[in-house]
Design a protein around this motif. Sequence first.
Motif, PDB file in Angstrom:
ATOM      1  N   HIS A  12       0.850  -1.350  -0.018  1.00  0.00           N
ATOM      2  CA  HIS A  12       0.023   0.226  -0.005  1.00  0.00           C
ATOM      3  C   HIS A  12       0.964   1.297  -0.217  1.00  0.00           C
ATOM      4  N   ILE A  13       1.839   1.192   0.872  1.00  0.00           N
ATOM      5  CA  ILE A  13       2.671   2.361   0.930  1.00  0.00           C
ATOM      6  C   ILE A  13       3.546   2.753  -0.522  1.00  0.00           C
ATOM      7  N   ALA A  14       3.800   1.627  -1.325  1.00  0.00           N
ATOM      8  CA  ALA A  14       4.486   1.889  -2.649  1.00  0.00           C
ATOM      9  C   ALA A  14       3.573   2.194  -3.687  1.00  0.00           C
ATOM     10  N   VAL A  15       2.238   2.311  -3.501  1.00  0.00           N
ATOM     11  CA  VAL A  15       1.391   2.421  -4.544  1.00  0.00           C
ATOM     12  C   VAL A  15       0.275   3.568  -4.202  1.00  0.00           C
ATOM     13  N   HIS A  16      -0.327   3.382  -3.085  1.00  0.00           N
ATOM     14  CA  HIS A  16      -1.658   3.963  -2.949  1.00  0.00           C
ATOM     15  C   HIS A  16      -1.733   5.017  -1.693  1.00  0.00           C
ATOM     16  N   GLU A  17      -0.487   5.667  -1.316  1.00  0.00           N
ATOM     17  CA  GLU A  17      -0.424   6.560  -0.355  1.00  0.00           C
ATOM     18  C   GLU A  17       0.202   7.721  -0.790  1.00  0.00           C
ATOM     19  N   ALA A  18       0.099   8.126  -1.996  1.00  0.00           N
ATOM     20  CA  ALA A  18       0.450   9.249  -2.666  1.00  0.00           C
ATOM     21  C   ALA A  18       1.689   9.975  -2.356  1.00  0.00           C
ATOM     22  N   GLY A  19       2.672   8.804  -2.086  1.00  0.00           N
ATOM     23  CA  GLY A  19       4.139   9.233  -1.805  1.00  0.00           C
ATOM     24  C   GLY A  19       4.189   9.747  -0.459  1.00  0.00           C
ATOM     25  N   ALA A  20       3.423   9.276   0.290  1.00  0.00           N
ATOM     26  CA  ALA A  20       3.492   9.717   1.857  1.00  0.00           C
ATOM     27  C   ALA A  20       4.841   9.338   2.389  1.00  0.00           C
TER      28      ALA A  20
ATOM     29  N   ILE B  40      11.370   3.834  -1.049  1.00  0.00           N
ATOM     30  CA  ILE B  40      10.827   2.526  -0.846  1.00  0.00           C
ATOM     31  C   ILE B  40      11.277   1.473  -1.843  1.00  0.00           C
TER      32      ILE B  40
END
Lengths: 344, 344, 344, 344
Positions: D87-95, D103
Motif C-alpha cells: 500500500h505504501i508503494a502505490v496508494h499513499e500518494a508518496g507519503a 521505498i
Amino acid sequence: MKHRFFDDYSEGVHPDLLRYMTEHNVGQEEGYGRDEASQLAIRRISARLGRNVASIHFVSGATQANLIGISSMLRSYEGIIAPASGHIAVHEAGAIEATGHKILTVDAEDGKLTPELVERAMRTHEDEHTVMPGAVFVTQATELGTVYRQADLAAVVDYAKERHLRVFLDGARLAMALGSEGNDISLAALVAMGVDMFTIGGTKVGAMFGEVLVIVDEQLGENFRYRLKQHGALLAKGRFLGLQFARLFDEDRLWEHLGRQSNLRARELANGLRSLGVLMAYPDETNQVFAVLPDHVAALLHHDYGFYEWQRLERERCVVRFVCSWATPDLAVTELIHDVAKLL
Amino acid sequence: MKHRFFDDYSEGVHPDLLRYMTEHNVGQEEGYGRDEASQLAIRRISARLGRNVASIHFVSGATQANLIGISSMLRSYEGIIAPASGHIAVHEAGAIEATGHKILTVDAEDGKLTPELVERAMRTHEDEHTVMPGAVFVTQATELGTVYRQADLAAVVDYAKERHLRVFLDGARLAMALGSEGNDISLAALVAMGVDMFTIGGTKVGAMFGEVLVIVDEQLGENFRYRLKQHGALLAKGRFLGLQFARLFDEDRLWEHLGRQSNLRARELANGLRSLGVLMAYPDETNQVFAVLPDHVAALLHHDYGFYEWQRLERERCVVRFVCSWATPDLAVTELIHDVAKLL
Amino acid sequence: MKHRFFDDYSEGVHPDLLRYMTEHNVGQEEGYGRDEASQLAIRRISARLGRNVASIHFVSGATQANLIGISSMLRSYEGIIAPASGHIAVHEAGAIEATGHKILTVDAEDGKLTPELVERAMRTHEDEHTVMPGAVFVTQATELGTVYRQADLAAVVDYAKERHLRVFLDGARLAMALGSEGNDISLAALVAMGVDMFTIGGTKVGAMFGEVLVIVDEQLGENFRYRLKQHGALLAKGRFLGLQFARLFDEDRLWEHLGRQSNLRARELANGLRSLGVLMAYPDETNQVFAVLPDHVAALLHHDYGFYEWQRLERERCVVRFVCSWATPDLAVTELIHDVAKLL
Amino acid sequence: MKHRFFDDYSEGVHPDLLRYMTEHNVGQEEGYGRDEASQLAIRRISARLGRNVASIHFVSGATQANLIGISSMLRSYEGIIAPASGHIAVHEAGAIEATGHKILTVDAEDGKLTPELVERAMRTHEDEHTVMPGAVFVTQATELGTVYRQADLAAVVDYAKERHLRVFLDGARLAMALGSEGNDISLAALVAMGVDMFTIGGTKVGAMFGEVLVIVDEQLGENFRYRLKQHGALLAKGRFLGLQFARLFDEDRLWEHLGRQSNLRARELANGLRSLGVLMAYPDETNQVFAVLPDHVAALLHHDYGFYEWQRLERERCVVRFVCSWATPDLAVTELIHDVAKLL
C-alpha cells in the motif's frame, strides 16, 4: 574602490595550497574522499585532537557542513537552541529548517550562549506540544567576532550534557578564535570538554573551498558517509579537499598562522580607530571589527571602501563591520584609519 | 595494479584548468558566484545555447545538481518518472526522496526513456491516492553508455509536454554524448526542443569539481539562488567554479575535446575486445564499455586492472564495466586488450 | 476538582451533532470526502463566503490544517511571518518546520500582526542568504483571546499583497471571533479582503473532530487532495466530517451560536473578576480570560479549579488563563468568581 | 446500482460503537489521548499482546499511521523494503517519500515478502551510494487479500533481524487476517516473533475512524507523542478514538467478529463464483475477492454493481476486485452470483 573589507572569503586561494594541489594533481586516486591525501589530512587533524574521534570528513562549504551535521544530531521532533545572532538562525536561508528542524533562538549578548540562556529555552519547551530541544549551537569565533573562553564554553557544554542536549560548534572562523589573544582553548580541548561535533573552517583561512566536519561522538559518526552522499556533499574528486587540509595542517601550521594573521590586521585597524575615539560595538577579539561611526562618515567611507553596515543606532550613528583576512595588506588598514581620521 | 578503469573521475584536474585557476587566483572577487569569472563562463555557455535561458548556475557535484534541480521542478505531491537504471534511482543514496519526492521507475532498455514508457507510468498514476507524475528524467549519455538521437529525445520531450510533465536531463557525461559518433544533438538543440533544465558535467571531463545547471524555463529559474543557498550549494569562492567553466568553454573547446578523447579510448578498447569475440552488453557509444566476459576471465583480470562487475549472467559469464577518461593512456587500453586475449 | 477551565476541547460532542451523525450513519457512501454529506457541508459553507472559492476541505485537526495549508502556500525557500505568540510558532511541535519552512517571528502586542511588524520582518530578509518571506500568519481570535477588527486585518492583508506575501488565517476559534462584541468581520469579509486560505474551527465549538480548510485562491487549490492524501489527512469515512459541518452550518446557525455561547460565559467570568478588582492581561474579547492574580491566590485556586498558569509576573503575581466553552455551566463561573473573592 | 463492492470503508459506523460513543459523550476529559477511554482501550489491547510493549497510540487513519510509524523507524539515509504491491508503494500518494525515505520495492508473488526477496534487495544496496535498507514492510492481510502463515512471517522477521532491519506490519485488515480460515497468528504472536511496530485497523471493521499503532520496541517508543503531534495526528478529543477501541476490544470481541463476518461474505461470494467456473487471481482468504472475468461480463456487471477493475489480462479478460465488509448483506452476494451466472 581602494580596499574591500566585506568579508574573509573574497580572496583567492593561499598560494601554498594551490601549489600543493598542483604538485599532487597527476595520477588516479580513489574517489569520494577515499584517496591518500584525504587520509593524510585526517591523520594530521586527528593528531591535534588528543584522542580518537568517530570520524572526520571534508565538505565543500560551511552551510553544507552545518545542515548535514546538525540534522544528523537531531531526532525528527527535536530542535536546536542557538543565539539569535547564530549563522544558522539568520544567514543560511533556512537550511536547518529545510531539514525539518526548528531553531530555538535566545537573545545572547555578544553572540555567546550561557547555561542560563539554554535553560531559559528549556523552560518553555517541556511537553509534546512544543519542539523538544535536542542540541545547542555555538560558534567559535562568534558571528560578532567574540570568543568563548575555556571556562565559558565548558559551562555551556556541561549544562547541555546535564540536560541531554548535544553540542554542535560552528568553527568557520575557528582558526581566528584559536589565534586570538588570551585564547585558552585548543582543538584537543574541544574534544575533551565534550563537544559532540564541530567544524574547522578552511574557506576563510585561505582554502579554495572546504570545511572539516569532526564527529567526536561514536554513535553520531555511524554511517555518516550516507548522510554526506544523500545531501550531495561527497565530492567525486575529494582528493582536492584532502590536499588542502593536509597542507593546512602539516608541520608549518599554516592554518593557525593564517588565523592569527587575519586577527593581526584587525587589531591594527581596531586600535587605530580606537585611537581616534571610535567605539567598538563588541569586544574586538578576532578578524571582525564592529565600529560605531556617525552615519555621514560611514556614507562617505563607502566611496572608497567596501564594508557592510551592520546596524542602525540612534543619534545618527551606525555599527559598521570591517573584516580582515590573511590577505589584507598592511596598507589597506593604514589608509582606512587615515581616511576615517579625516572624516571624523 | 596496471591500470584502473573504474570510472572517469579518479583522475586529477586537466592541467590547462589548473593553470588557468592559478593565473586568476590573486585579488578580491565577489563571493557566492557573483564574480567576474562566473559571469564570463555564463556568457560563454549562453552563447552555445542558441537563445536566452532563465539562468545558469555552477554547483560542486552531480548529485547536488540533480537533487536541487529536480526538487525545484516538482510540487510537493509530484514524483519524477525515470528509467530504473537512472542515476537518481540507484546511485544517489535516496537524495531525491530525501527532498520528499518519489521516483517512478520504468524498465528502460539501454537506459533510455520512450513516450511509451512514460505513458505506462502515467496510466498507473491517475488520482490523488497515487503520486502525481510531474517530470521525466533522462540521462545523456545514459548510465549504460548509450546516447539518445535527436528524434528519440524530442519524442520523449514532446510527449512529456503533452502530458504537462517537466523534463530534466542529467548531463554528467554530456560531453561524451555530444562527442559520440553519429551524435545529432547540440547544446542549443536541448534548449530548442524544450528540455526544461539540464546539467553539463565538468567533473568527468577534467574539472576539479563542478557541474553546470542550466535552467531553461523562466518560471523555474525564479529565485533559484535561494534554492542553492538552502542546500549549501552556493560556494563562497564560486570564482573557482567559474574559472574552470570559463576555460572549458572558451574558443579552444576543451570541454568537447575531452569528451571526444574519452570516447576515443573507449572505442579502441571496445573494438579490440570485439575483435577477440567479446560481446558488448549495450551499444557502445561513449566512454563506457560493458563487455560480456567469462567469470574466470573477469576474476583473473581483477589482479591487474581496476573495473566493476556490473551484472551476473547465466552460464558463468558476467558483464563488466570499463570506463575510459580524457586521461586514460593509450597503453592502458592496449595492455588490457592484450591481457584479455591471453585469458580467453 | 469543582470545574475545569483548561481549554475548550475537553468537552464531548454537542448532542445535536452526535444525533445528526447517528441519523445519517446507515448505508454506503463514497469515501475520502466525496460523499453527499461533505458536498452538502461545502455548499452550506460556500453560501456564507459571498463568492466562489477554489475549494473547501475537511480535516481532522487544527495542526494538520495549519501544516498542510501553510506548506502548500510556500515555495521551498520561503518562510512565514508570524507573531511570536502564534500557535504555529509555539504549540505545534515544530510541525511547520518539519515541512521545511522557517517561521519568522515578530513580537506582536496582543498577538496581532500589523503592517509595521510585517515590514520589520521584511527588512531583515532581503537576499538569498536569508529565508524569503512568502506568507503571513494571523489568528482570529488570537492565542491571547484578542480579535482583529476589519480595518486592522485588511491593513495587514493589503500590505501583505503589496509585498507579494500570501495570507493564512488560523480560525480555530473563528466562531468566537465572529461572535465577539463589536465584531465587524464576516466569513465573506475574509474572502473579500483577500485572505488566501483560512480555517474554520469545529473542534472548539462542539465538533467531535474537524476543521474546515477554505482555499480562496484558485492557484493554491490546484490538486489539493493530493496534499491531503500525502499527509494522511484524507479520512476514509470523510462523511463524518461532512455531517458535522453540514449540521453546524445549517439554518440553525449552531456554529455561530456555540461561539457566542462560549464568549458569554467568559464575559461573565471576566466581569465578575473585574468587579473584584482583578486586572486582565489582555483585552478580553472572546472565550479566553487572562487574569492577573497574586501567586498565592492562583496556588489555592488550583485545588478546586483546572486552569493554566500563563506567565510569571513580578511582585508575586501571575497571569492565569481561564477558558470557557459552549458547555461551561453557569454555575462553574459563579463559583469561580465567588472563590476568587474569598481568596483575595 | 444494486450493490457496491468497492471497498470496506464505504459503510458507516457499526451501531454498537456509535452507541458507546454517545453514552460516554458527556463531561470533560483530558485532551490529546490522555483521557480515561483511551487508557482503557490501551489496557484492553495490551492484554491481548501477551507482554508489555513500548506504547500504544490511536491515530485517525491508515496512511497517517504508516507514515508516522515508518519514518520513526528509519534514520534519514535509510529506506524500507516493501512488496511492489504494498500500500505504501502505490496508494499513499508518496507519503513515505514525503518523509524523506525511499521505498525499495521487490516483486512479491501474492503480495508477500520472503527472506529471499528481502535478500535480493539487500544485495543491490551495499554502500553509501545507495540507500541503506533499514526496515521491511509487510501487510497482513495483504493488498491482494492473502495471508501470511506464522512460519512464513516469522521467517521474514528472523531474516530481517539477522540483517539489522526493523519490521513494520500494516494491519489495516488485520482483523480479517486473524479471522481467516487456517490462521495461526494471534496479536500476541506478532509481538512474540519480533515485529517492531504494527497497526491494528479499525476503519475497515466498523470504526468511524481510527487505527491502533502498536510500538513493540522500547527504543522506538521513546517520545512518540512528539512525532504524532508534529504530524498533526494528536486528536484534541482523542477520547473518541479511545472509546471506539475500548468497545472493539472488550469482552464481546467485536473487532474479531467483524473481521470474520467480512470474510464470511467474501467466502460465499468466491465459492459462488467458483461454482460457476470463475477463476480466482489470488488465493482468496480474507474479505477481498479477485475474480477473473471476461471483459464483456465485467462491463455489463458495472451497470448494477460497484467494483474496481484491477488488471487487464490477455484474451479479453480482466481481474476484478470485489470487497465485502461487516455490513455487506447476504442478499448482495446472492444477487451478484446470480447475475454473473446469467452473464457468463
